[in-house]
Design a protein around this motif. Structure first.
Motif, short mmCIF file in Angstrom:
data_model
loop_
_atom_site.label_atom_id
_atom_site.label_comp_id
_atom_site.label_asym_id
_atom_site.label_seq_id
_atom_site.Cartn_x
_atom_site.Cartn_y
_atom_site.Cartn_z
N GLU A 8 -0.41 -7.40 7.26
CA GLU A 8 0.30 -6.30 7.89
C GLU A 8 1.76 -6.34 7.43
O GLU A 8 2.42 -7.37 7.51
CB GLU A 8 0.22 -6.42 9.40
CG GLU A 8 0.82 -5.24 10.14
CD GLU A 8 0.72 -5.41 11.64
OE1 GLU A 8 0.21 -4.49 12.29
OE2 GLU A 8 1.15 -6.47 12.15
N ASP B 94 0.85 -1.18 0.00
CA ASP B 94 0.00 0.00 0.00
C ASP B 94 0.90 1.24 0.00
O ASP B 94 2.05 1.19 0.45
CB ASP B 94 -0.96 -0.02 1.20
CG ASP B 94 -0.49 0.83 2.36
OD1 ASP B 94 -0.83 2.02 2.39
OD2 ASP B 94 0.21 0.29 3.23
N LEU C 211 -9.63 -3.24 3.94
CA LEU C 211 -8.54 -3.96 4.58
C LEU C 211 -9.02 -5.20 5.31
O LEU C 211 -8.26 -6.15 5.52
CB LEU C 211 -7.81 -3.03 5.56
CG LEU C 211 -7.19 -1.77 4.95
CD1 LEU C 211 -6.56 -0.92 6.05
CD2 LEU C 211 -6.17 -2.12 3.87
N MET D 91 -4.82 -9.58 7.93
CA MET D 91 -5.84 -8.70 8.49
C MET D 91 -7.22 -8.95 7.90
O MET D 91 -8.24 -8.69 8.52
CB MET D 91 -5.44 -7.24 8.24
CG MET D 91 -4.04 -6.89 8.74
SD MET D 91 -3.82 -7.21 10.51
CE MET D 91 -4.95 -5.99 11.19
N VAL E 12 -4.98 -9.39 2.71
CA VAL E 12 -4.32 -8.19 3.19
C VAL E 12 -3.47 -8.58 4.40
O VAL E 12 -3.99 -9.12 5.39
CB VAL E 12 -5.33 -7.10 3.58
CG1 VAL E 12 -4.61 -5.88 4.16
CG2 VAL E 12 -6.17 -6.69 2.36
N ARG F 52 1.94 0.41 5.25
CA ARG F 52 1.43 -0.33 6.40
C ARG F 52 0.91 -1.72 6.03
O ARG F 52 0.91 -2.62 6.86
CB ARG F 52 0.29 0.45 7.06
CG ARG F 52 0.72 1.75 7.70
CD ARG F 52 -0.44 2.36 8.49
NE ARG F 52 -0.88 1.47 9.56
CZ ARG F 52 -2.00 1.62 10.24
NH1 ARG F 52 -2.81 2.63 9.96
NH2 ARG F 52 -2.33 0.77 11.20
N TRP F 53 0.47 -1.89 4.79
CA TRP F 53 -0.21 -3.12 4.40
C TRP F 53 0.35 -3.65 3.09
O TRP F 53 0.93 -2.91 2.30
CB TRP F 53 -1.72 -2.89 4.23
CG TRP F 53 -2.34 -2.09 5.34
CD1 TRP F 53 -2.71 -0.77 5.29
CD2 TRP F 53 -2.62 -2.54 6.66
NE1 TRP F 53 -3.20 -0.37 6.50
CE2 TRP F 53 -3.17 -1.44 7.37
CE3 TRP F 53 -2.48 -3.77 7.32
CZ2 TRP F 53 -3.57 -1.54 8.69
CZ3 TRP F 53 -2.87 -3.86 8.64
CH2 TRP F 53 -3.40 -2.77 9.31
#
Length: 355
Positions: free
Chosen positions: A260, A241, A311, A267, A258, A245-246
């Protein structure tokens, strides 16, 4: 304002659409593939532009200022005027090898790649600035760091054959051609993606693993050596992303997950299945992407469905398509462009910046 998931633009083609791209202002959409015409269309009001091609466009990229666009067309790279489509310059990178990738650096240099080499070109003249041959090719995938200083390479030495012990992921400095990091899974590497600050690289391999490693030095961040990486079945496509963060990873089991970025912990996943209820048969996920704001991701799979989801995996919308061969969000997040057989589509995500 149309409903999210509405097809806002359909661009007919005579063959399969292998490449799509949006201009930096998200106002124009280019598509090309196996027919003899590359098409540029306004997303809204504007004159169409048709540009002759040699019959296999594999990549398109608009320049940072939107005044031109680069095209990988068989063995040649073309830089074309964004208004007229006329060639500013053209030339082969490596005679006998098709060009597979074109990407612009922020300073206007162009990075192009064949199966066996990466070439950095002066954006104004097309002259070669740097040539980086790749030993034990083929290049299966390439990502360019956001600042344009590094490339990550996915190497598959036996493309289409036995992937065992036949590849790695590499990080190379563009200015010098020096390798600064390498990760070698058990089998060939299929896809790579840089984190926004280019400190980390996500890769997926034919040994059924998804791994995060440090761009400098190649140390693996996750999974830990003793962990069993059973989250994604046969991963083949991935994306970071834009905020770092993702990540999203697509697998042959039909799910886009998704994860982390810091830990690799899942997630959410799409589609969400109903426990104990009737669920659709899923096809392998072939493309994934994050929207520019990082709040939603998109996936395309061979069951001919494009999904846009949050997410947590909850779907915002789905669109039935033919098999998707290329996919990209517009820079403002308003649109999702996909290339299919005999057409390209621009799908509406809703308000600009929300996609």
């Amino acid at each position: 304002m149309s409903q999210p998931g509405t097809v806002a633009l359909t661009v007919p083609h005579d063959g399969s659409v292998q490449a799509v791209a949006f201009s930096p202002d998200s106002a124009r959409f280019a598509s090309g593939g196996t027919d003899s015409v590359l098409r540029v269309r306004a997303v809204g009001i504007g004159a169409p532009l048709d540009v002759p091609s040699q019959g296999f466009v594999s990549a398109i990229a608009f320049s940072p200022d939107g005044s031109a666009f680069a095209v990988a067309d068989f063995e040649q790279v073309f830089l074309r005027n964004g208004s007229t489509g006329s060639a500013i310059w053209q030339g082969p990178l490596d005679p006998g090898n098709s060009v597979k990738t074109v990407r612009f650096c922020p300073d206007g240099r162009l990075v192009a790649a064949t199966d066996t080499a990466v070439v950095v070109l002066d954006g104004a003249t097309g002259k070669t600035v740097q040539r980086i041959p790749v030993d034990t090719p083929q290049i299966a995938d390439l990502d360019l760091s956001r600042d344009g200083t590094r490339i990550a390479l996915a190497i598959d030495q036996n493309h289409g054959g036995d992937h065992k012990a036949a590849g790695d992921a590499r990080v190379v400095e563009l200015a010098t051609g020096a390798e600064v990091g390498r990760l070698t899974p058990d089998n060939a590497v299929l896809a790579v993606a840089f984190s926004p600050d280019a400190s980390l690289v996500l890769c997926c391999s034919a040994d059924d693993t998804t791994r995060m490693f440090q761009a400098g030095g190649g140390a693996q961040v996750w999974p830990a050596k003793d962990d069993v990486d059973d989250q994604v079945t046969a991963p083949s496509c991935l994306a970071f992303d834009p905020k770092g963060r993702w990540t999203v990873v697509g697998g042959a089991d039909g799910f886009a997950r998704v994860l982390e970025a810091e830990s690799g912990v899942e997630m959410g996943r799409a589609p969400k299945l109903t426990p104990g209820g009737p669920n659709p048969e899923l096809g392998a996920v072939t493309h994934v992407a994050f929207s520019p704001n990082g709040k939603v991701a998109a996936s395309a799979s061979i069951d001919n469905v494009v999904r846009v989801f949050g997410l947590d995996g909850n779907e915002h919308y789905t669109v039935a398509t033919d098999e998707v061969l290329a996919m990209e969000f517009s820079p403002d997040g308003r649109w999702l462009g996909v290339g299919c057989f005999k057409r390209a589509l621009v799908i509406d995500n809703g308000e600009p910046g929300l996609g």
